[in-house]
Motif scaffolding. Structure first.
Motif, mmCIF file in Angstrom:
data_model
loop_
_atom_site.group_PDB
_atom_site.id
_atom_site.type_symbol
_atom_site.label_atom_id
_atom_site.label_comp_id
_atom_site.label_asym_id
_atom_site.label_seq_id
_atom_site.Cartn_x
_atom_site.Cartn_y
_atom_site.Cartn_z
ATOM 1 N N GLY A 124 0.812 -1.198 0.000
ATOM 2 C CA GLY A 124 0.000 0.000 0.000
ATOM 3 C C GLY A 124 0.849 1.252 0.000
ATOM 4 O O GLY A 124 2.068 1.216 0.191
ATOM 5 N N PHE A 125 0.192 2.388 -0.213
ATOM 6 C CA PHE A 125 0.873 3.672 -0.329
ATOM 7 C C PHE A 125 1.080 4.255 1.071
ATOM 8 O O PHE A 125 0.123 4.619 1.751
ATOM 9 C CB PHE A 125 0.039 4.627 -1.182
ATOM 10 C CG PHE A 125 0.776 5.858 -1.622
ATOM 11 C CD1 PHE A 125 1.584 5.838 -2.736
ATOM 12 C CD2 PHE A 125 0.653 7.051 -0.910
ATOM 13 C CE1 PHE A 125 2.269 6.977 -3.154
ATOM 14 C CE2 PHE A 125 1.327 8.184 -1.314
ATOM 15 C CZ PHE A 125 2.143 8.142 -2.441
ATOM 16 N N ALA A 126 2.336 4.327 1.509
ATOM 17 C CA ALA A 126 2.660 4.778 2.866
ATOM 18 C C ALA A 126 3.641 5.940 2.803
ATOM 19 O O ALA A 126 4.856 5.739 2.800
ATOM 20 C CB ALA A 126 3.244 3.630 3.680
ATOM 21 N N PRO A 127 3.144 7.186 2.746
ATOM 22 C CA PRO A 127 4.027 8.344 2.597
ATOM 23 C C PRO A 127 4.709 8.738 3.897
ATOM 24 O O PRO A 127 4.200 8.507 4.997
ATOM 25 C CB PRO A 127 3.072 9.449 2.129
ATOM 26 C CG PRO A 127 1.755 9.071 2.721
ATOM 27 C CD PRO A 127 1.724 7.560 2.728
ATOM 28 N N GLY A 128 5.873 9.338 3.750
ATOM 29 C CA GLY A 128 6.611 9.863 4.894
ATOM 30 C C GLY A 128 7.446 11.048 4.478
ATOM 31 O O GLY A 128 7.666 11.284 3.283
ATOM 32 N N PHE A 158 -0.273 11.872 -2.295
ATOM 33 C CA PHE A 158 0.725 12.030 -1.239
ATOM 34 C C PHE A 158 0.242 12.976 -0.148
ATOM 35 O O PHE A 158 0.612 12.831 1.022
ATOM 36 C CB PHE A 158 2.037 12.560 -1.837
ATOM 37 C CG PHE A 158 3.226 12.344 -0.950
ATOM 38 C CD1 PHE A 158 4.061 11.251 -1.130
ATOM 39 C CD2 PHE A 158 3.521 13.222 0.081
ATOM 40 C CE1 PHE A 158 5.149 11.026 -0.294
ATOM 41 C CE2 PHE A 158 4.603 13.016 0.930
ATOM 42 C CZ PHE A 158 5.420 11.911 0.740
ATOM 43 N N PHE A 159 -0.584 13.946 -0.494
ATOM 44 C CA PHE A 159 -1.023 14.960 0.455
ATOM 45 C C PHE A 159 -2.460 14.748 0.922
ATOM 46 O O PHE A 159 -3.160 15.698 1.255
ATOM 47 C CB PHE A 159 -0.863 16.345 -0.164
ATOM 48 C CG PHE A 159 0.563 16.701 -0.483
ATOM 49 C CD1 PHE A 159 1.481 16.945 0.530
ATOM 50 C CD2 PHE A 159 1.003 16.772 -1.797
ATOM 51 C CE1 PHE A 159 2.798 17.264 0.247
ATOM 52 C CE2 PHE A 159 2.322 17.090 -2.086
ATOM 53 C CZ PHE A 159 3.221 17.326 -1.069
ATOM 54 N N ALA A 160 -2.877 13.494 0.986
ATOM 55 C CA ALA A 160 -4.254 13.193 1.393
ATOM 56 C C ALA A 160 -4.472 13.357 2.888
ATOM 57 O O ALA A 160 -5.591 13.625 3.331
ATOM 58 C CB ALA A 160 -4.625 11.774 0.969
#
Length: 311
Positions: A124-128, A158-160
């Motif tokens: 899954g998409f896991a931004p940091g 990314f900015f959700a």
């Protein structure tokens, strides 16, 4: 490392940090890293995103991540997570009435790296994010922040969601296992400390009475939104962000806001949603360049984790 190197032209060798680097002014440090290493190693073609290297993370000497003060990683350092991202020059602009000291009073020279923990098609998409603010004649101050340990599923924007230096505990096996790995070097692996940000200003002057938040929330600019639907590469999205963009509004929770001192507040207290409601706007993070994906930004640029001091 050589597999990554093939994605950039290699026409210019990377420049190691000079021995006198730490004595330089903040602006000079930012300029050196950006112009001598990040820009020259810009990828001609983006390398594919890697899965989280769990065995590699287990074998990583995590003590280095907590204690190394340099802006550059040691030789042969490999990122088991957050292997690929994009970097931009940024500044921290404080609110006029901020109560916090040190770099919270303003920092004109910094670097911001935005990344994902691993290939989004895997977990899954896991931004940091990792933020570095430079200080005249002193080591930089760094902090990292996540949306959560598990990320945001199939949402590729990314900015959700907001980011924070403290993330709640999760019950799923993957985050729990990674959390256990980091417990080897920190009693509170889901919590990063902000003490050093309050101790020195960007000119290197020591604060007589440091005052810093125990938790920050980085709230994305609602005007910057990308497609949620996969598949697409977040690095292409970031490349569209222009110089001079307000990326994040930074909210901080002051000591005692939760009814306890920063060193005595429990991790359960600080993770409560009520802490977000008690936060106040302390400043904004704004870009002073475009975002660049580069070999140096992925392989050599180093961001220290400041472990929670109440061990």
């Amino acid at each position: 490392m050589e597999n990554i190197r093939q994605f950039w032209h290699g026409a210019c060798e990377l420049n190691p940090l000079p021995t006198e680097y730490e004595s330089w002014a903040a602006a000079q440090k930012q300029d050196f890293l950006w112009n001598q290493n990040i820009l020259p190693s810009t990828y001609d073609k983006l390398p594919p995103l890697k899965k989280i290297d769990v065995p590699g993370l287990f074998l990583t000497i995590l003590k280095i991540k907590m204690e190394r003060l340099s802006d550059e990683a040691p030789p042969q350092w490999k990122k088991a997570i957050h292997a690929h991202g994009s970097v931009a020059k940024v500044k921290f602009v404080p609110t006029p009435d901020t109560p916090f000291t040190g770099l919270f009073k303003g920092a004109d020279y910094g670097l911001l790296r935005l990344s994902v923990t691993g290939d989004p098609t895997d977990r899954g998409f896991a931004p940091g994010l990792a933020l570095k603010l430079f200080v005249d004649g002193q080591p930089s101050e760094n902090v990292s922040a996540l949306v959560s340990l598990s990320g945001q599923g199939k949402n590729y924007n990314f900015f959700a969601h907001e980011f924070s230096n403290i993330v709640p505990e999760e019950k799923s096996l993957g985050p729990k296992f990674i959390n256990l790995i980091f417990r080897r070097v920190s009693k509170y692996p889901r919590r990063l400390y902000l003490q050093r940000f309050g101790e020195l200003d960007q000119n290197g002057h020591k604060e007589s009475v440091p005052y810093y938040p125990e938790r920050i929330f980085l709230v994305p600019n609602p005007k910057i939104q990308f497609a949620e639907s996969p598949p697409h590469d977040f690095r292409h999205d970031l490349a569209t962000i222009k110089l001079g963009t307000l990326l994040f509004s930074v909210y901080g929770v002051a000591p005692n806001q939760g009814g306890d001192d920063v060193r005595n507040a429990t991790i359960d207290d600080i993770e409560q949603p009520a802490y977000r409601q008690k936060s106040q706007l302390v400043g904004t993070i704004e870009t002073t360049s475009e975002f660049i994906s580069s070999f140096y930004g992925d392989s050599r640029l180093f961001f220290r984790h400041q472990r929670f001091d109440n061990q």
